[in-house]
Design an enzyme around this catalytic site. Structure first.
Site, short mmCIF file in Angstrom:
data_model
loop_
_atom_site.label_atom_id
_atom_site.label_comp_id
_atom_site.label_asym_id
_atom_site.label_seq_id
_atom_site.Cartn_x
_atom_site.Cartn_y
_atom_site.Cartn_z
N ALA A 20 0.81 -1.23 0.00
CA ALA A 20 0.00 0.00 0.00
C ALA A 20 0.84 1.28 0.00
CB ALA A 20 -0.91 0.00 1.22
N ARG A 53 4.71 -2.90 5.20
CA ARG A 53 5.60 -2.90 6.37
C ARG A 53 5.76 -1.49 6.93
NH1 ARG A 53 10.18 -6.00 3.17
NH2 ARG A 53 9.43 -4.39 1.77
N LYS A 156 1.52 -8.46 -13.28
CA LYS A 156 2.58 -8.99 -14.10
C LYS A 156 3.92 -8.36 -13.69
CE LYS A 156 4.67 -6.36 -16.50
NZ LYS A 156 5.28 -5.11 -16.31
N HIS A 248 3.04 -7.11 -21.95
CA HIS A 248 2.41 -6.00 -22.70
C HIS A 248 2.53 -6.19 -24.22
CE1 HIS A 248 2.15 -4.22 -18.84
NE2 HIS A 248 3.24 -3.49 -18.85
C1 BG6 Z 1 4.79 -1.38 -16.35
C2 BG6 Z 1 6.27 -1.51 -16.29
O1 BG6 Z 1 4.18 -2.65 -16.44
O2 BG6 Z 1 4.43 -0.61 -17.51
C3 BG6 Z 1 6.94 -0.14 -16.28
O3 BG6 Z 1 6.62 -2.22 -15.12
C4 BG6 Z 1 6.49 0.66 -17.46
O4 BG6 Z 1 8.35 -0.24 -16.26
C5 BG6 Z 1 4.97 0.70 -17.51
O5 BG6 Z 1 7.00 1.98 -17.33
C6 BG6 Z 1 4.48 1.38 -18.77
O6 BG6 Z 1 3.10 1.54 -18.66
P1 BG6 Z 1 2.33 2.66 -19.42
O7 BG6 Z 1 0.91 2.44 -19.09
O8 BG6 Z 1 2.87 3.96 -18.89
O9 BG6 Z 1 2.68 2.51 -20.86
#
Ligand code: BG6
Length: 486
Positions: A20, A53, A156, A248
């Site tokens: 959190a 923590r 993820k 992604h």
């Molecule tokens: C996250 C990664 O999943 O996605 C980050 O851990 C990255 O390192 C981020 O910056 C990018 O997300 P977005 O929504 O800003 O494109």
């Protein structure tokens, strides 16, 4: 079944947020939940119990949430924000502290006492190393039970490779059960990413264009202009390749290539089937030179501004990649022979997530003809651009570019990705969450490359902050006779 939007939380709910006081909670989760409150999508009765923590109590935790929302939103409604944070509570503890979990159980029970049919959720915004301990303690403390299961949202990447994923999966399945697990990739909560699938459904002409007889190759770029923003603890042992590709970028590629489903078919199975079809172009030669033909990577240097090795908590000899590029092929007959070039990097020239579908060379009937291209820009200056050409006036057939474009702005019910996914989890809707099968397929694809990247002898070219990646990655794609767009 495709899910309909305009969801509101149907029942009272309690959400335990592990981690959190962390980065994700502050920059994404609290603002997203606040927007749900602002748009009146939360029920009258709900409780969000922060667990970490750090030394907070309810009052100081509510201040943290208030500050996070104010910092990450352009404008806030103070009255709504005040009412919203009154639903937040805090439990301090380590992730193996059963007594703290038991104290939390009492608190949640007390909060839920007068609610009808509450839904319980837990969000693991913590490193995978503590998932098992949290899951076991949720069971042992009685927070999770058959009578009142906890819908457990796991961020993820699940694990750091196939082996660690399998071990986390087993522990999650043993303690929480598959039906209660929601594997979250926030890209799947983005309207623009979902639209990759729906654009094809709604535009049969696009769907007809998307085949190997017309397409030369596909580029999927996720460029980030920012650096680590204080996340070295996570990123330095993860790197861009695991961080961005494993979920992604592969999900975007899957949505682009999956079959369009009929209403009674499973959407997630079709998505997993598309992922299953991707493979690394075969090479009989396993020398470093041949391997370098399949993947590229790099690390941002500090020549002009702060480089990766200057980031807080990154050791001066770190070999973590902050840029990677990868070539994939799909086994489906529709995409057979089409190269998919994926790339992502930190501290690049711009923030942009884009799919570029490059069509084959036109017949040379005059000067100025270039291949058609369709860009779908999912983030950054979002938009869709179709690159065509038209004849110039004159006797000779000479051509100039013709651009059909639309800003692809989200109209209608537009929520932040984490807000959408949280509402869907509260509803028990899983279509836009990953399945264990998908995560497993992704690690299978990634593992051999990661192993190659992990070798000390694998080159790690540098690139300048503010550029589009290492020159070596341009040369790498150039060997296939093409170049990156923009
Ligand atoms: C996250 C990664 O999943 O996605 C980050 O851990 C990255 O390192 C981020 O910056 C990018 O997300 P977005 O929504 O800003 O494109």
């Amino acid at each position: 079944m495709l899910c309909t939007l305009m969801l509101s939380a149907p029942h009272p709910f309690s959400l335990i947020l592990f981690g959190a006081s962390g980065h994700l909670a502050s920059i994404k989760l609290y603002p997203a939940l606040y927007i749900l409150a602002l748009k009146k999508r939360l029920p009258e009765n709900f409780a969000i119990v922060g667990y970490s923590r750090s030394d907070f109590d309810d009052t100081s935790f509510r201040k943290l949430v208030t500050d996070s929302v104010k910092e990450h939103m352009e404008a806030v409604n103070d009255k709504i924000l005040e009412e919203f944070v009154s639903h937040f509570f805090y439990q301090q503890g380590t992730y193996d502290d059963l007594a703290a979990f038991q104290a939390m159980e009492k608190r949640i029970k007390e909060l839920e006492k007068k609610w009808k049919d509450p839904v319980r959720l837990a969000y693991y915004s913590v490193p995978p190393g503590v998932y098992s301990s949290i899951s076991e303690h949720l069971c042992e403390s009685g927070i999770h039970s058959d009578a009142l299961p906890v819908r457990t949202i796991v961020e993820k990447p699940v694990g750091g490779d196939l082996k660690s994923f399998e071990s986390i999966k087993k522990k999650l399945l043993d303690s929480i059960g598959e039906e209660n697990i929601y594997l979250l990739d926030h890209y799947l909560g983005k309207e623009a990413v979902r639209n990759v699938y729906y654009l094809r459904h709604a535009n049969p002409i696009l769907e007809r264009l998307f085949k190997n007889t017309l397409i030369s190759h596909v580029e999927i770029t996720a460029a980030e202009s920012s650096g680590l923003e204080g996340r070295a603890g996570y990123f330095d042992h993860t790197g861009t390749f695991r961080d961005m590709f494993q979920s992604h970028l592969l999900m975007i590629a899957s949505l682009l290539t999956m079959r369009l489903i009929e209403t009674d078919e499973s959407f997630v199975h079709a998505r997993a089937d598309a992922l299953k079809q991707f493979f690394l172009p075969p090479s009989s030669d396993l020398s470093d030179v041949a391997l370098q033909a399949q993947y590229a990577r790099g690390q941002v240097n500090g020549e002009t501004v702060e480089g990766y090795l200057d980031e807080d908590d990154v050791s001066s000899d770190s070999r973590t990649n902050t840029y990677a590029a990868l070539k994939l092929r799909s086994r489906t007959s529709r995409w057979d022979g089409v190269g998919f070039y994926l790339r992502s990097g930190k501290r690049m020239k711009l923030k942009e997530t884009r799919i570029s579908v490059a069509f084959q060379e036109p017949r040379k009937i005059g000067e100025g003809t270039t291949p058609n291209r369709l860009d779908v820009i999912l983030q950054g200056e979002a938009g869709m651009r179709f690159h065509l050409q038209t004849k110039l006036g004159g006797e000779e057939p000479k051509f100039r570019p013709l651009l059909l474009s639309d800003p692809l702005v989200c109209f209608g019910d537009c929520l932040p990705e984490h807000g959408t996914l949280l509402l869907e989890a509260i509803h028990g809707k899983k279509q836009w969450f990953l399945t264990f099968e998908e995560v497993q397929l992704a690690w299978r694809l990634m593992d051999p490359i990661q192993t190659y990247f992990d070798q000390k002898s694998t080159p790690l070219p540098e690139y300048k902050a503010g550029s589009m990646g290492p020159d070596e990655a341009d040369a790498w794609i150039g060997r296939d006779g093409i170049s990156w767009f923009a």
